[in-house]
Design an enzyme around this catalytic site. Sequence first.
Site, mmCIF file in Angstrom:
data_model
loop_
_atom_site.group_PDB
_atom_site.id
_atom_site.type_symbol
_atom_site.label_atom_id
_atom_site.label_comp_id
_atom_site.label_asym_id
_atom_site.label_seq_id
_atom_site.Cartn_x
_atom_site.Cartn_y
_atom_site.Cartn_z
ATOM 1 N N SER A 72 0.536 -1.374 0.140
ATOM 2 C CA SER A 72 0.112 0.154 -0.046
ATOM 3 C C SER A 72 0.953 1.044 0.131
ATOM 4 O O SER A 72 0.253 1.927 0.204
ATOM 5 C CB SER A 72 -0.726 -0.161 1.324
ATOM 6 O OG SER A 72 -0.480 0.034 2.204
ATOM 7 N N THR A 175 -1.914 3.751 3.919
ATOM 8 C CA THR A 175 -1.113 4.886 4.342
ATOM 9 C C THR A 175 -0.454 4.505 5.189
ATOM 10 O O THR A 175 -0.400 3.744 6.222
ATOM 11 C CB THR A 175 -1.390 6.143 4.362
ATOM 12 O OG1 THR A 175 -2.365 6.404 3.448
ATOM 13 C CG2 THR A 175 -0.834 7.258 4.160
ATOM 14 N N THR A 193 2.199 6.791 -0.204
ATOM 15 C CA THR A 193 0.966 5.942 0.141
ATOM 16 C C THR A 193 1.144 5.546 -1.727
ATOM 17 O O THR A 193 1.386 6.775 -2.478
ATOM 18 C CB THR A 193 -0.184 6.379 0.417
ATOM 19 O OG1 THR A 193 -1.497 4.664 0.293
ATOM 20 C CG2 THR A 193 -1.038 6.995 -0.025
ATOM 21 N N ARG A 203 -6.626 8.842 -9.710
ATOM 22 C CA ARG A 203 -7.376 9.018 -8.731
ATOM 23 C C ARG A 203 -6.250 9.649 -7.288
ATOM 24 O O ARG A 203 -5.343 9.308 -7.286
ATOM 25 C CB ARG A 203 -8.277 8.247 -7.744
ATOM 26 C CG ARG A 203 -8.934 8.265 -5.857
ATOM 27 C CD ARG A 203 -7.647 7.394 -5.667
ATOM 28 N NE ARG A 203 -9.008 7.961 -4.209
ATOM 29 C CZ ARG A 203 -8.278 7.194 -3.115
ATOM 30 N NH1 ARG A 203 -7.067 7.180 -2.606
ATOM 31 N NH2 ARG A 203 -8.791 6.823 -1.740
ATOM 32 N N THR A 226 -5.544 7.527 7.742
ATOM 33 C CA THR A 226 -4.834 6.183 7.284
ATOM 34 C C THR A 226 -6.025 6.021 7.339
ATOM 35 O O THR A 226 -7.172 6.518 7.532
ATOM 36 C CB THR A 226 -4.103 5.283 7.990
ATOM 37 O OG1 THR A 226 -3.872 4.451 6.771
ATOM 38 C CG2 THR A 226 -4.410 4.146 9.003
ATOM 39 N N GLY A 227 -6.109 5.286 5.603
ATOM 40 C CA GLY A 227 -8.024 4.196 5.342
ATOM 41 C C GLY A 227 -8.871 5.011 4.345
ATOM 42 O O GLY A 227 -7.861 5.315 3.809
#
Length: 314
Positions: A72, A175, A193, A203, A226-227
Amino acid sequence: MLAPFSSKVSGIGISKNTFNGQRVSQPQVISTWNHGMAANDKAWEILSADGNILDAVEEGVKVTEVDKNVFSVGLNGIPDREGIVTLDASIMKGDGSCGAVAFLRQIKHPITLARMVMEKTPHVLLVGEGARQFAIQEGMQLEEEVLSPNASKAYENWKINAKYKPIINVENHDTIGMIGIDATGEMAGSCTTSGLGYKMHGRVGDSPIIGAGLFVDGEVGAATATGLGEEVIRICGAFLIVELMRQGRTPQEACEEAVKRAIAKSKDLKNTQIGFLAINKEGDFGAFSIQPGFNYAHHHKAKQSLVDSNSWFK
């Protein structure tokens, strides 16, 4: 079951900076997920030798950017739906200096390029081909654009159905964000990330957006996220947390409030994960997430640990 918004939740992220009943002295560094342990090791080498926090947060996440077991972050990451790995990164100092890159290809260390944007240009954010041209101008080598073996296998499997659906707590959007404070009291943070796996080409998530994935104010504190980046951007998550700390909230309380705001805006809570980390100028820190499963790495002179954050859902 979703808790009522009036409830007060105390996270495992410690709201007062203590260890075995004693206040933790500076320096210290905190980063997201279990891959933060190796990143913190590198950052701590710098901090324990009286190095500065900016160098620490850059060099720390560079370890993750080249980790072949992390899918990631960096060029080993899962590609977008076109089979191309694109990278985002940001870095920020407590005095407001900041730099970021987004939609970047073929650069091994986007965090270093983000620092170059901060220190060598009048801009904050460079993207795409412009960011790559700047990297070449600064002598950075372009890497061959070939998927890592693990990413290639994952991409070929994905193409069978070619359906985009984020899976929480799986390394398609995990991330690494790192924040900390050095022996002089200076603060800085970094975030890097490869973004959502199988995202639309072009994106960009929250990681390179100052105030969303990362924000640092040396008079108050620092936060990182993060997420699912879209959900973080909608609430300007990192900036929100720092401003809540400015108003007197502890880092833990600020992270919890930011999660509440994200929940209020989310249209698909079941499939949404966000984790926040925060530290204030005194060195108190906190962490909170929407779903269980978020953890963070913490390193100071007394201890190095991987901690499971508390979450809104149980």
